[in-house]
Design a protein around this motif. Sequence first.
Motif, PDB file in Angstrom:
ATOM      1  N   ASP A 199       0.845  -1.199   0.000  1.00 42.51           N
ATOM      2  CA  ASP A 199       0.000   0.000   0.000  1.00 42.51           C
ATOM      3  C   ASP A 199       0.881   1.249   0.000  1.00 42.51           C
ATOM      4  N   PRO A 200       1.012   1.943  -1.127  1.00 42.57           N
ATOM      5  CA  PRO A 200       1.879   3.128  -1.184  1.00 42.57           C
ATOM      6  C   PRO A 200       1.469   4.234  -0.213  1.00 42.57           C
ATOM      7  N   GLN A 201       0.240   4.195   0.282  1.00 39.50           N
ATOM      8  CA  GLN A 201      -0.212   5.224   1.214  1.00 39.50           C
ATOM      9  C   GLN A 201       0.170   4.914   2.655  1.00 39.50           C
ATOM     10  N   ASP A 202       0.632   3.703   2.899  1.00 42.43           N
ATOM     11  CA  ASP A 202       1.002   3.320   4.260  1.00 42.43           C
ATOM     12  C   ASP A 202       2.390   3.869   4.586  1.00 42.43           C
ATOM     13  N   PRO A 203       2.598   4.427   5.780  1.00 42.81           N
ATOM     14  CA  PRO A 203       3.921   4.966   6.145  1.00 42.81           C
ATOM     15  C   PRO A 203       5.036   3.922   6.109  1.00 42.81           C
ATOM     16  N   PRO A 239      -2.101  -6.567   7.822  1.00 47.56           N
ATOM     17  CA  PRO A 239      -3.435  -6.315   8.372  1.00 47.56           C
ATOM     18  C   PRO A 239      -3.751  -4.827   8.392  1.00 47.56           C
ATOM     19  N   ALA A 240      -5.020  -4.504   8.475  1.00 50.52           N
ATOM     20  CA  ALA A 240      -5.417  -3.099   8.602  1.00 50.52           C
ATOM     21  C   ALA A 240      -4.800  -2.514   9.873  1.00 50.52           C
ATOM     22  N   PRO A 241      -4.442  -1.234   9.852  1.00 53.73           N
ATOM     23  CA  PRO A 241      -3.805  -0.619  11.018  1.00 53.73           C
ATOM     24  C   PRO A 241      -4.663  -0.745  12.278  1.00 53.73           C
TER      25      PRO A 241
END
Length: 357
Positions: free
Chosen positions: A240-244, A275-277
Amino acid sequence: MSTGETAPAVTQRRLPAEWEPQGAIQLTWPHDDTDWAPALEQVHPVFALIAASISQFEPVIIVARDPEHIEEISGFLTETAIRPDRLWFALAPSNDTWARDHGAITVFDGDQPRLLDFTFNGWGGKYPADLDDGITRALASQGVFGSCVPEPTGLVLEGGSIESDGAGTLLTTARCLLSATRNPQLDRAGIEQSLARWLGARRVLWLEHGQLEGDDTDAHIDTLARFCAQHTIAYVQCDDPQDPHYPELQAMEQELRALRQPSGGPYRLIPLPWPAPIFEDGRRLAATYANFLILNGAVLLPVYDDAADAVARDRLAEAFPGREIVEIDCRPIIRQGGSLHCLTMQYPAAALGIPQE
């Protein structure tokens, strides 16, 4: 350079892989003098489930702080499917519960086990660890290790910071082992020399990237990438490119792809999902499927009530054919930064003084 250590008399050592036969698993139980105090009601059932799940496959050694603590723990275990014939207690005061990092590390010298008592300094002095650092000696004094006497090394090292293929290759992270708060007298070459001396490492594979939010161990390898066989590594993948985490974990993935087996071929890589944050008080927790625990005939998998749980289960089943995959909801555990593997330490039967089946 001088390492400040005394070399062991025997140099032909081997750090076994976790999938090799085990004699028991150590689990250090939380109490109201640990950081778990505000959440004991939530974590006690998880610890009890972990202990009961382990006992289905091999003995579990539970470290309690005093006899009253044993009585309390026994009450929690009566509500589980614990196998009493595989349950053993030992006594030791403790600061915390992370047996992977304060437990002894077993190496083999031929067929002879040797228990190494590395120094545990609370992940570089972040937390009090004086009591935890004495647990191995306390267990030895109670006969848990039989005639196997733990050897002090003078080296700061946590079990969660290294992965072994059982054949002389170690996988680790530079961020952790080269931390200035652990062994500041040693550079990379000095650390490699120490790993060769004490653990029999013939190769050290270093990852320069990889770090999870909510992890205060300075990037323990057991949260990121794990040997599943001599030729196979399971690792955390972030797509996910949006994930830090994306830049660091993408860079780590490229490093893993560049690693080579002793034969010269690449490793078989098994990506574990993301997993989802999960957040608590605005802080992201270190939810990772890489912190699984290998047992005799099974793998305990941390899960998070997430759609990715099923994917992680399938991929670990692929990595460990013939072993049962047992899911443990670890959402209460990751509140303190770790999970299943961090809480446990395995010992071979030959290093133990408890009866074996």
